[in-house]
Design an enzyme around this catalytic site. Structure first.
Site, PDB file in Angstrom:
ATOM      1  N   GLU A 133       0.887  -1.260   0.191  1.00 21.07           N
ATOM      2  CA  GLU A 133       0.178   0.163   0.143  1.00 21.07           C
ATOM      3  C   GLU A 133       0.868   1.410  -0.048  1.00 21.07           C
ATOM      4  OE1 GLU A 133      -2.827  -0.064   3.204  1.00 21.07           O
ATOM      5  OE2 GLU A 133      -3.909  -1.892   2.300  1.00 21.07           O
ATOM      6  N   GLU A 171      -4.985  -8.982   0.997  1.00 22.92           N
ATOM      7  CA  GLU A 171      -5.795  -8.569   2.294  1.00 22.92           C
ATOM      8  C   GLU A 171      -7.442  -8.236   2.070  1.00 22.92           C
ATOM      9  OE1 GLU A 171      -4.224  -5.375   4.642  1.00 22.92           O
ATOM     10  OE2 GLU A 171      -2.291  -5.726   4.230  1.00 22.92           O
TER      11      GLU A 171
HETATM   12  C1  FCB Z   1      -4.392  -2.475   5.622  1.00 25.12           C
HETATM   13  C2  FCB Z   1      -3.059  -2.618   6.074  1.00 25.12           C
HETATM   14  C3  FCB Z   1      -2.981  -3.709   7.128  1.00 25.12           C
HETATM   15  C4  FCB Z   1      -4.066  -3.587   8.191  1.00 25.12           C
HETATM   16  C5  FCB Z   1      -5.656  -3.442   7.282  1.00 25.12           C
HETATM   17  C6  FCB Z   1      -6.714  -3.485   8.175  1.00 25.12           C
HETATM   18  O1  FCB Z   1      -4.267  -1.119   5.145  1.00 25.12           O
HETATM   19  O2  FCB Z   1      -2.129  -2.953   5.042  1.00 25.12           O
HETATM   20  O3  FCB Z   1      -1.784  -3.440   7.667  1.00 25.12           O
HETATM   21  O4  FCB Z   1      -3.869  -2.438   8.867  1.00 25.12           O
HETATM   22  O5  FCB Z   1      -5.356  -2.194   6.586  1.00 25.12           O
END
Ligand code: FCB
Length: 451
Positions: free
Chosen positions: A166, A356
């Site tokens: 990110e 994620e």
């Molecule tokens: C993302 C991050 C991760 C975690 C999630 C909830 O932005 O990459 O580390 O904090 O959100």
């Protein structure tokens, strides 16, 4: 084309990040990171906590590995802490830091769990921040040196690499909003940092292809948000276009096309915050496309025209009526489908992994010592259903990494937000499966059929 289910070789994993779980902030020669420093800023973290101990994964990683084995995962995404390898960002390698990850990788492989390593999940060595951090072009070269060290050490065993997690959050939350480390509030610095991050990514991809004994696949993880206009009006449609350029295309286009979206570049230019673009940087990006794209998807954006932002003239808001998670993030699983199909269409049908996806809830429903998190189960199920829909429509989706394996240090929210499928008792450090863990175990075992 799979009949109705997920492809046979689909990766079913969970994801974590070093600073959020490891603790051992000062052990075995680890250097200070910008998060170690930022957490000591009064008021920076909601409950005044730090990641100094976190989940004590550095000492209890065997428990977490056992947990993953029992869940039946065939992949695990984790990040390496740069200041464990190079305590001051560059120079001499800290052998014990490297040894920690080597032991972990070997233990994962023994359990047939494929390691997917993220090289940078936000914990920049403080020594590099002292020289400007991501606003300094030289940091990109230091990153490539660090990455190369890991490729040479682990590239024979680790087949899946992610350069950055990110970069949009690193740059904009860290250097513009000041809510993440290093806590700077300056749009110009954030834009410059975002470009240096892109250069760092491309240099690492290049180094991988040159250095790794058995080059397999390397990609980048972006947090992407489908952007929908707030109303049907023309000005909101325009706002959504600009928001999409700034949030998504500002990272996708350099990674896949070696260029920045012209609309935003012009606005940044007019606002005197454009990055310094060396043509060599763009050439480097064009010649190093990734092998896959990591997608972090949590929620969509809804954009409206607004002069609250004097440069980009839009703002984003959450849908008023839809369900939200504990983060205040709108639950919109269809957004994942829209996003995946769009990436497939606009960026040359890339291989994609969801690196994620998950949700924070209060976890208030406890019976017989177990958290009954039906809300989290339905969030994950609904998103997996949309992922499957995208696969049926031809998207080359290869894996899903749930965020997250266990409750951990959620950045500026401290320990107040829980995303885990395993609960953490921060006194005993005990790990207990929530209902979602048993449910996910069934999903993994059936390759998604038990959704
Ligand atoms: C993302 C991050 C991760 C975690 C999630 C909830 O932005 O990459 O580390 O904090 O959100």
């Amino acid at each position: 084309m799979p009949e109705r289910g997920f492809p046979k070789e689909f990766l079913w994993g969970a994801a974590t990040a070093a600073y959020q779980i490891e603790g051992a902030a000062r052990e075995d020669g680890k250097g200070e990171s910008i998060w170690d420093r930022f957490c000591r800023t009064p008021g920076a973290i909601q409950d005044g906590q730090t990641g100094e101990v976190a989940c004590d994964h550095y000492h209890r990683w065997r428990d977490d590995l056992e947990n993953m084995r029992d869940l039946g995962l065939n992949a695990y995404r984790f990040s390496v802490s740069w200041p464990r390898i190079f305590p001051s960002g560059s120079g001499k390698v800290n052998a014990s830091g490297l040894a920690f990850y080597e032991t972990l990788v070997d233990a994962l492989l023994k359990e047939h769990i494929e390691p997917a390593i993220t090289l940078y999940h936000w914990d920049l060595p403080q020594a590099l921040q002292d020289k400007g951090g991501w606003t300094n072009h030289d940091t990109a070269f230091r990153f490539a040196d660090y990455a190369e060290k890991l490729f040479l050490k682990l590239g024979d065993r680790v087949k899946t690499w992610i350069t950055l997690n990110e970069p949009q959050v690193s740059a904009f939350a860290g250097y513009c909003d000041g809510i993440h480390a290093p806590g700077v509030k300056d749009l110009g610095q954030a834009v410059q940092a975002s470009h240096v991050l892109m250069v760092a990514h491309a240099l690492a991809v290049e180094a991988y292809r040159e250095a790794s004994p058995a080059a397999h696949r390397i990609g980048i993880t972006l947090n992407l948000h489908p952007v929908y206009p707030w109303t049907d009006g023309i000005s909101d449609a325009e706002a959504a276009g600009i928001a999409d350029s700034r949030i998504n295309r500002w990272f996708l286009d350099p990674v896949f096309r070696g260029e920045y979206p012209k609309d935003i570049l012009a606005l940044f230019d007019a606002g005197k915050v454009a990055p310094h673009l060396d043509p060599k940087d763009l050439a480097l990006l064009s010649s190093n496309p990734p092998d896959f794209l990591g997608v972090n998807y949590y929620f969509p954006m809804r954009a409206l025209a607004s002069d609250a932002d004097p440069i980009l003239h839009y703002e984003c808001a959450a849908h008023k009526d839809r369900e939200k998670t504990e983060m205040g993030w709108e639950v919109y699983p269809e957004g994942l489908y829209d996003l995946l199909v769009r990436l497939d269409r606009d960026y040359g049908r890339p291989s994609i992994m969801i690196t994620e996806n998950g949700a924070a809830y209060t976890d208030a429903n406890v019976a017989n010592g177990q958290v009954h998190d039906d809300d989290r189960i339905s969030y994950i199920r609904a998103h997996l259903e949309q992922a499957l829909r995208a696969i049926h429509d031809g998207v080359k989706l290869q894996g899903y990494f749930l965020w997250t394996l266990l409750d951990n240090f959620e950045w500026s929210f401290g320990f107040t937000r829980k995303f885990g499928i395993t609960a953490l008792d921060r006194h005993s450090m005990g790990r207990t499966w929530k209902k979602s863990a048993s449910w996910y175990q069934g999903v993994v075992a059936s390759n998604g059929a038990a959704l």
